[in-house]
Design a protein around this motif. Structure first.
Motif: not given
Length: 413
Positions: A268-269, A321-325, A334-335, A359-360
């Motif tokens: 995510v970075r 996980a929060r950055e992915l969202v 969907k991930i 994470f999920a």
């Protein structure tokens, strides 16, 4: 399945017109993978009268893709003289199966060998079939090897040899249907199309060896044959193409192929993705995600899949996980969370299962489906990121020893 891997600039990638009959070194060209116009051209080259061309093309298409025959002699309603002429000039042979392995979980992996093309040499690739309740997914390769060194992927350690041609891509699907009994009995005069709900190969994913979007023309031609309603007849909604992020070719994929899209994301970075998926240096996250937001046909009913391999202490924190969202906000998505599948020499370990579940949970609470993909075919090196077709095959005893070794030993290589 292997993750999609990136190979060259789209400005320099080889482009093979869909209508080209692929030439081989010392081999007859194949009719597999050609569109109807190209089949018509092949028939004209044999002197078939123009008034018969449309009928003969329909007959060939039926025998190849509905009945699944691999021998011109089985085409009972085509005149013997034409069958002999076709056999003398062209081939419809399947890829050579060098090895077939069947996992304890039912996953199958085939090692295929294709003949030399031009001044090249024979090459090998791997294809994987994953049986699941109510469906069966075939993971298809698009290239032999890879030039990028995606650091978590075994395929990335094998150099790129060449692109696969349409007949070689379609041939993987046809062999799988052969081996699984998915073609009707060609010897039965009234044999018909196998009902779609009875097929063992119900889904195709372009997630095997190679980056499909650096072999765009050949993949497009092959998927047009695979999805044709009068032949292999796999719905485009059951075909997914996975890319590591060849941004300029994402929109054409939706426009020209109309298949589902999957993105090998994994970070995510930008600074981390530059290492894990090096094409990110050319097409960073902002460009990639904008291409996803505007992907033709994307909707809540047709979401983009983001693949995210779980690497211990690398990309698996709750901050990640929060950055992915946050990054995926506004994209119907969907991930797929993919536990890392080990291979000899890898520097990574799989995230702890409890951490994957945490994470999920973050992703789920944000409203995104985030299934944790159950590893399949690990015992035969058929799992995500494990495909590699080099001649030096790992011995069965070595695979078993690797599976039982602690993760710390695997990481040490």
């Amino acid at each position: 399945m292997a993750f999609s891997l990136d190979l060259a600039s789209p400005d320099t990638r080889p482009r093979v017109p869909a209508a080209t009959i692929p030439a081989t070194s010392g081999e007859k060209p194949s009719l597999i993978g050609l569109d109807r116009e190209s089949l018509a051209t092949a028939l004209r080259s044999l002197g078939v009268p123009e008034r018969q061309i449309r009928m003969r093309v329909a007959q060939l298409w039926h025998w190849l893709y509905v009945r699944g025959v691999a021998d011109f002699g089985q085409m009972a309603n085509i005149a013997g003289t034409l069958r002999q002429a076709l056999d003398a000039a062209y081939t419809i042979a399947r890829p050579e199966i060098v090895e077939e392995q069947i996992s304890v979980d039912g996953t199958r992996k085939w090692l295929f060998r294709f003949p030399a093309r031009g001044a090249g040499r024979p090459v090998e690739i791997e294809t994987v079939y994953i049986p699941e309740e109510g469906r069966g997914t075939l993971c298809v390769s698009s290239q032999v090897g890879c030039t990028l060194t995606c650091t978590f992927c075994h395929t990335g350690t094998q150099r790129l040899v060449r692109n696969l041609t349409p007949d070689e891509i379609v041939g993987q699907v046809m062999v799988a249907r052969d081996r699984l009994g998915d073609f009707p009995d060609a010897a039965t005069p009234e044999g018909g199309i196998l009902p779609s709900e009875g097929r063992l190969v119900s889904n195709v994913v372009m997630m095997g060896m190679g980056e499909p979007l650096y072999n765009f023309d050949n993949v497009r031609a092959a998927l047009a044959v695979v999805s044709d309603g009068e032949g292999l007849a796999l719905s485009k909604r059951r075909i997914t193409l996975s890319t590591s992020g060849v941004v300029p070719m994402i929109a054409p994929t939706g426009e020209d192929m109309g298949v589902g899209l999957a993105i090998s994301l994994h970070a995510v970075r930008d600074e981390l993705r530059d290492v894990l998926v090096p094409i990110n240096k050319k097409y960073p996250l902002a460009q990639l995600l904008e291409a996803c937001r505007t992907y033709p046909g994307v909707s809540n009913a047709r979401r983009i899949t983001f693949e995210y391999v779980m690497l211990k202490d690398v990309n698996d924190s709750l901050v990640d996980a929060r950055e992915l969202v946050r990054l995926l906000h506004g994209i119907p998505a969907k991930i797929n969370l993919i536990p890392f599948n080990p291979w000899p020499g890898s520097a990574y370990e799989c995230s702890d299962w409890d951490q994957i579940e945490r994470f999920a949970e973050v992703v789920n609470q944000a409203g995104y489906a985030s299934p944790i993909r159950t590893p399949r075919g690990r015992d035969i090196f058929a799992a995500c990121g494990q495909l590699k077709s080099e001649s030096e095959r790992m011995k069965k005893g070595d695979r078993i020893a690797m599976e039982s070794a602690p993760a710390s030993e695997l990481a040490a290589g």
